[in-house]
Motif scaffolding. Structure first.
Motif, PDB file in Angstrom:
ATOM      1  N   GLU A  54      40.796  -5.837  35.757  1.00  0.00           N
ATOM      2  CA  GLU A  54      42.144  -5.325  35.468  1.00  0.00           C
ATOM      3  C   GLU A  54      43.129  -5.694  36.571  1.00  0.00           C
ATOM      4  O   GLU A  54      44.283  -6.002  36.302  1.00  0.00           O
ATOM      5  CB  GLU A  54      42.150  -3.805  35.263  1.00  0.00           C
ATOM      6  N   ILE A  55      42.667  -5.670  37.821  1.00  0.00           N
ATOM      7  CA  ILE A  55      43.532  -6.049  38.940  1.00  0.00           C
ATOM      8  C   ILE A  55      43.855  -7.543  38.843  1.00  0.00           C
ATOM      9  O   ILE A  55      45.002  -7.954  39.033  1.00  0.00           O
ATOM     10  CB  ILE A  55      42.882  -5.715  40.300  1.00  0.00           C
ATOM     11  N   ALA A  56      42.857  -8.353  38.533  1.00  0.00           N
ATOM     12  CA  ALA A  56      43.093  -9.788  38.342  1.00  0.00           C
ATOM     13  C   ALA A  56      44.078 -10.010  37.204  1.00  0.00           C
ATOM     14  O   ALA A  56      44.970 -10.861  37.300  1.00  0.00           O
ATOM     15  CB  ALA A  56      41.773 -10.510  38.069  1.00  0.00           C
ATOM     16  N   GLY A  57      43.944  -9.234  36.137  1.00  0.00           N
ATOM     17  CA  GLY A  57      44.867  -9.331  35.003  1.00  0.00           C
ATOM     18  C   GLY A  57      46.276  -8.942  35.393  1.00  0.00           C
ATOM     19  O   GLY A  57      47.247  -9.574  34.968  1.00  0.00           O
ATOM     20  N   LEU A  58      46.394  -7.916  36.210  1.00  0.00           N
ATOM     21  CA  LEU A  58      47.707  -7.475  36.681  1.00  0.00           C
ATOM     22  C   LEU A  58      48.382  -8.578  37.501  1.00  0.00           C
ATOM     23  O   LEU A  58      49.560  -8.893  37.307  1.00  0.00           O
ATOM     24  CB  LEU A  58      47.567  -6.197  37.507  1.00  0.00           C
ATOM     25  N   ILE A  59      47.619  -9.189  38.395  1.00  0.00           N
ATOM     26  CA  ILE A  59      48.156 -10.284  39.220  1.00  0.00           C
ATOM     27  C   ILE A  59      48.548 -11.470  38.340  1.00  0.00           C
ATOM     28  O   ILE A  59      49.632 -12.042  38.493  1.00  0.00           O
ATOM     29  CB  ILE A  59      47.137 -10.700  40.304  1.00  0.00           C
ATOM     30  N   ALA A  60      47.680 -11.820  37.394  1.00  0.00           N
ATOM     31  CA  ALA A  60      47.970 -12.939  36.497  1.00  0.00           C
ATOM     32  C   ALA A  60      49.208 -12.651  35.645  1.00  0.00           C
ATOM     33  O   ALA A  60      50.026 -13.550  35.413  1.00  0.00           O
ATOM     34  CB  ALA A  60      46.764 -13.230  35.607  1.00  0.00           C
ATOM     35  N   ALA A  61      49.364 -11.413  35.202  1.00  0.00           N
ATOM     36  CA  ALA A  61      50.540 -11.042  34.403  1.00  0.00           C
ATOM     37  C   ALA A  61      51.817 -11.144  35.235  1.00  0.00           C
ATOM     38  O   ALA A  61      52.838 -11.644  34.756  1.00  0.00           O
ATOM     39  CB  ALA A  61      50.368  -9.631  33.841  1.00  0.00           C
ATOM     40  N   LYS A  62      51.752 -10.694  36.474  1.00  0.00           N
ATOM     41  CA  LYS A  62      52.919 -10.814  37.366  1.00  0.00           C
ATOM     42  C   LYS A  62      53.245 -12.293  37.583  1.00  0.00           C
ATOM     43  O   LYS A  62      54.411 -12.679  37.551  1.00  0.00           O
ATOM     44  CB  LYS A  62      52.661 -10.134  38.715  1.00  0.00           C
ATOM     45  N   ASP A  63      52.210 -13.115  37.809  1.00  0.00           N
ATOM     46  CA  ASP A  63      52.413 -14.555  37.990  1.00  0.00           C
ATOM     47  C   ASP A  63      53.093 -15.176  36.766  1.00  0.00           C
ATOM     48  O   ASP A  63      53.874 -16.115  36.899  1.00  0.00           O
ATOM     49  CB  ASP A  63      51.084 -15.276  38.235  1.00  0.00           C
ATOM     50  N   ALA A  64      52.789 -14.642  35.575  1.00  0.00           N
ATOM     51  CA  ALA A  64      53.359 -15.170  34.331  1.00  0.00           C
ATOM     52  C   ALA A  64      54.774 -14.644  34.073  1.00  0.00           C
ATOM     53  O   ALA A  64      55.408 -15.039  33.110  1.00  0.00           O
ATOM     54  CB  ALA A  64      52.444 -14.826  33.148  1.00  0.00           C
ATOM     55  N   GLY A  65      55.238 -13.726  34.927  1.00  0.00           N
ATOM     56  CA  GLY A  65      56.593 -13.192  34.771  1.00  0.00           C
ATOM     57  C   GLY A  65      56.686 -11.967  33.893  1.00  0.00           C
ATOM     58  O   GLY A  65      57.773 -11.597  33.438  1.00  0.00           O
ATOM     59  N   CYS A  66      55.556 -11.297  33.646  1.00  0.00           N
ATOM     60  CA  CYS A  66      55.542 -10.112  32.798  1.00  0.00           C
ATOM     61  C   CYS A  66      56.061  -8.888  33.550  1.00  0.00           C
ATOM     62  O   CYS A  66      55.861  -8.757  34.753  1.00  0.00           O
ATOM     63  CB  CYS A  66      54.119  -9.809  32.323  1.00  0.00           C
ATOM     64  N   ASP A  67      56.682  -7.983  32.808  1.00  0.00           N
ATOM     65  CA  ASP A  67      57.063  -6.687  33.356  1.00  0.00           C
ATOM     66  C   ASP A  67      55.826  -5.804  33.254  1.00  0.00           C
ATOM     67  O   ASP A  67      55.433  -5.389  32.171  1.00  0.00           O
ATOM     68  CB  ASP A  67      58.216  -6.086  32.565  1.00  0.00           C
ATOM     69  N   THR A  68      55.198  -5.538  34.382  1.00  0.00           N
ATOM     70  CA  THR A  68      53.912  -4.836  34.388  1.00  0.00           C
ATOM     71  C   THR A  68      54.022  -3.368  34.787  1.00  0.00           C
ATOM     72  O   THR A  68      53.015  -2.724  35.061  1.00  0.00           O
ATOM     73  CB  THR A  68      52.939  -5.546  35.348  1.00  0.00           C
ATOM     74  N   ALA A  69      55.229  -2.827  34.832  1.00  0.00           N
ATOM     75  CA  ALA A  69      55.428  -1.461  35.335  1.00  0.00           C
ATOM     76  C   ALA A  69      54.552  -0.434  34.610  1.00  0.00           C
ATOM     77  O   ALA A  69      53.871   0.369  35.257  1.00  0.00           O
ATOM     78  CB  ALA A  69      56.891  -1.067  35.246  1.00  0.00           C
ATOM     79  N   ALA A  70      54.548  -0.444  33.289  1.00  0.00           N
ATOM     80  CA  ALA A  70      53.783   0.553  32.535  1.00  0.00           C
ATOM     81  C   ALA A  70      52.285   0.378  32.745  1.00  0.00           C
ATOM     82  O   ALA A  70      51.539   1.351  32.882  1.00  0.00           O
ATOM     83  CB  ALA A  70      54.121   0.470  31.056  1.00  0.00           C
ATOM     84  N   VAL A  71      51.817  -0.855  32.773  1.00  0.00           N
ATOM     85  CA  VAL A  71      50.398  -1.120  32.961  1.00  0.00           C
ATOM     86  C   VAL A  71      49.981  -0.815  34.398  1.00  0.00           C
ATOM     87  O   VAL A  71      48.897  -0.298  34.635  1.00  0.00           O
ATOM     88  CB  VAL A  71      50.070  -2.588  32.584  1.00  0.00           C
ATOM     89  N   TYR A  72      50.868  -1.119  35.337  1.00  0.00           N
ATOM     90  CA  TYR A  72      50.580  -0.838  36.741  1.00  0.00           C
ATOM     91  C   TYR A  72      50.248   0.637  36.929  1.00  0.00           C
ATOM     92  O   TYR A  72      49.288   0.983  37.620  1.00  0.00           O
ATOM     93  CB  TYR A  72      51.759  -1.236  37.636  1.00  0.00           C
TER      94      TYR A  72
END
Length: 157
Positions: free
Chosen positions: A126-144
């Motif tokens: 999940e942490i790797a996914g969070l980093i990958a999502a941020k790298d892709a430009g996703c708004d990750t606030a809710a998932v964070y």
């Protein structure tokens, strides 16, 4: 699931031949024009579409982040009851990456796996996914918040 949500989101825009809609018009179309769901569920669809990156706000209007004209809505289409089922954090991240990068879900999973491997498999998926999502430009606030709660709670118990 993401394709179904995309079809549901595209339909009000296609029906109204519009590139932006007010929240009221979007939800009204889902609830009353199409008779697909009760108004509270239409609000949940809107929230889910925003969280997954399919919809965004421009001023006070909802705007799809994809070309609605390219979405084919089958004759007689109705959303499945499972449309609003809760997804895991990882599923949400995969969906976000897929939408933002234009890649399919298998490719999004590969991106997450590669990120985890790059970090020496020392972090949770999940942490790797969070980093990958941020790298892709996703708004990750809710998932964070969900990931933070999971790991913070896990360490304190």
């Amino acid at each position: 699931m993401d394709e179904e949500l995309k079809m549901v989101v595209a339909t009000p825009f296609k029906k109204k031949a519009a590139t932006s809609l007010s929240i009221k018009d979007f939800e009204f179309t889902l609830s009353f024009d199409l008779k697909w769901m009760a108004p509270p569920l239409a609000s949940k669809v809107r929230d889910k579409a925003i969280a997954s990156g399919l919809l965004r706000f421009e001023g006070n209007k909802l705007v799809p982040s994809f070309e609605t004209a390219q979405v084919e809505i089958p004759t007689g289409f109705k959303p499945s009851p499972g449309l609003l089922a809760e997804r895991t954090v990882l599923e949400e991240l995969i969906s976000m990456i897929s939408i933002m990068s234009g890649k399919n879900e298998k490719e999004a999973i590969a991106i997450i796996n590669n990120r985890q491997e790059q970090l020496g498999d020392l972090i949770d998926i999940e942490i790797a996914g969070l980093i990958a999502a941020k790298d892709a430009g996703c708004d990750t606030a809710a998932v964070y918040e969900k990931i933070h709660a999971k790991f913070f709670h896990a360490q304190s118990t």
